[in-house]
Design a protein around this motif. Structure first.
Motif, PDB file in Angstrom:
ATOM      1  N   THR A 133     -62.189  33.996-102.781  1.00 17.18           N
ATOM      2  CA  THR A 133     -62.610  35.164-103.102  1.00 17.18           C
ATOM      3  C   THR A 133     -63.770  35.862-103.475  1.00 17.18           C
ATOM      4  N   ARG A 137     -65.275  31.623-107.080  1.00 18.83           N
ATOM      5  CA  ARG A 137     -63.864  31.815-107.321  1.00 18.83           C
ATOM      6  C   ARG A 137     -62.842  31.707-106.074  1.00 18.83           C
ATOM      7  N   THR A 139     -58.550  31.439-105.133  1.00 22.99           N
ATOM      8  CA  THR A 139     -57.063  31.376-105.289  1.00 22.99           C
ATOM      9  C   THR A 139     -56.193  30.426-104.715  1.00 22.99           C
ATOM     10  N   ASN A 141     -52.381  28.647-103.939  1.00 27.04           N
ATOM     11  CA  ASN A 141     -50.839  28.880-104.117  1.00 27.04           C
ATOM     12  C   ASN A 141     -49.974  28.029-103.210  1.00 27.04           C
ATOM     13  N   THR A 171     -59.252  26.971-114.672  1.00 21.64           N
ATOM     14  CA  THR A 171     -58.258  27.622-113.851  1.00 21.64           C
ATOM     15  C   THR A 171     -57.732  28.597-115.088  1.00 21.64           C
ATOM     16  N   ASN A 174     -52.729  31.296-114.135  1.00 20.24           N
ATOM     17  CA  ASN A 174     -51.805  30.792-113.246  1.00 20.24           C
ATOM     18  C   ASN A 174     -50.279  31.602-113.846  1.00 20.24           C
ATOM     19  N   GLN A 180     -55.624  30.764-110.380  1.00 24.21           N
ATOM     20  CA  GLN A 180     -56.980  31.211-110.220  1.00 24.21           C
ATOM     21  C   GLN A 180     -57.952  30.289-110.622  1.00 24.21           C
TER      22      GLN A 180
END
Length: 201
Positions: A133, A137, A139, A141, A171, A174, A180
């Protein structure tokens, strides 16, 4: 009365003779049996009753008490009686000793992913996605997991030769949308670093 007196005078001798005649018969009958002359032959069977005997005679005719006979066999068991009322609840017993610890269950499944500094997934257990991001940084999943219910660990590594890079990974946030991840260099400034995530249920 005069006739009765005249009759008695005329028949006095006759009445006197009749009196002695009758009295002599009674005396003769009373004295006809000598003493102790009546025996069993002169007595009709069943004629003598218990009331005719003296108490001492009755006692002398009673024998000694015999010995007790053997015990008879036990009778059959009687029917069961009705159920009695329920008794009061007893006091609680003392707490027992603690049981031994059970064996440890098998470990849950492990989910893992290795991500490059550009956010590209290099290796994974399956189902992971990754998006870079901004600087430092990311993300990540896994659609099949609820990350908020999992334990996890993260580590940075050096590219391309591998090994741990001079920095660290954190992290945060979450939740159901994923992890993150923020990567930092040795000066604690955000920097693009490769990292790995290991999550367990």
């Amino acid at each position: 009365m005069r006739k009765i007196g005249t009759h008695m005078r005329r028949h006095f001798v006759a009445y006197l003779a009749l009196f002695f005649a009758l009295g002599g018969t009674s005396i003769a009958a009373a004295n006809a049996l000598p003493r102790n002359s009546v025996g069993s032959p002169q007595i009709k069977n069943g004629a003598i009753q218990k009331v005719d005997l003296a108490k001492r005679t009755v006692s002398s005719l009673r024998g000694l008490r015999g010995s007790a006979g053997p015990q008879g066999p036990a009778g059959p068991q009687g029917p069961a009686g009705p159920t009695g009322a329920t008794g009061a609840t007893g006091a609680a017993g003392a707490t027992g000793a603690q049981g031994i610890q059970g064996i440890q269950g098998p470990a849950g499944p492990t989910y893992w992913v290795v991500v490059s500094s550009t956010g590209t997934i290099l290796r994974q257990s399956g189902g992971w996605t990754s998006v870079k991001t901004s600087t430092g940084r990311y993300t990540i999943n896994n659609a099949g997991l609820n990350e908020s219910l999992m334990g996890y660990s993260a580590a940075s590594f050096r590219e391309p030769g591998g090994g741990i890079a001079p920095g660290f990974v954190t992290t945060f946030a979450n939740d159901a949308s994923g992890f993150q991840v923020a990567t930092y260099n040795s000066a604690a400034a955000l920097a693009d670093l490769g990292f790995s995530i290991v999550a367990t249920t």
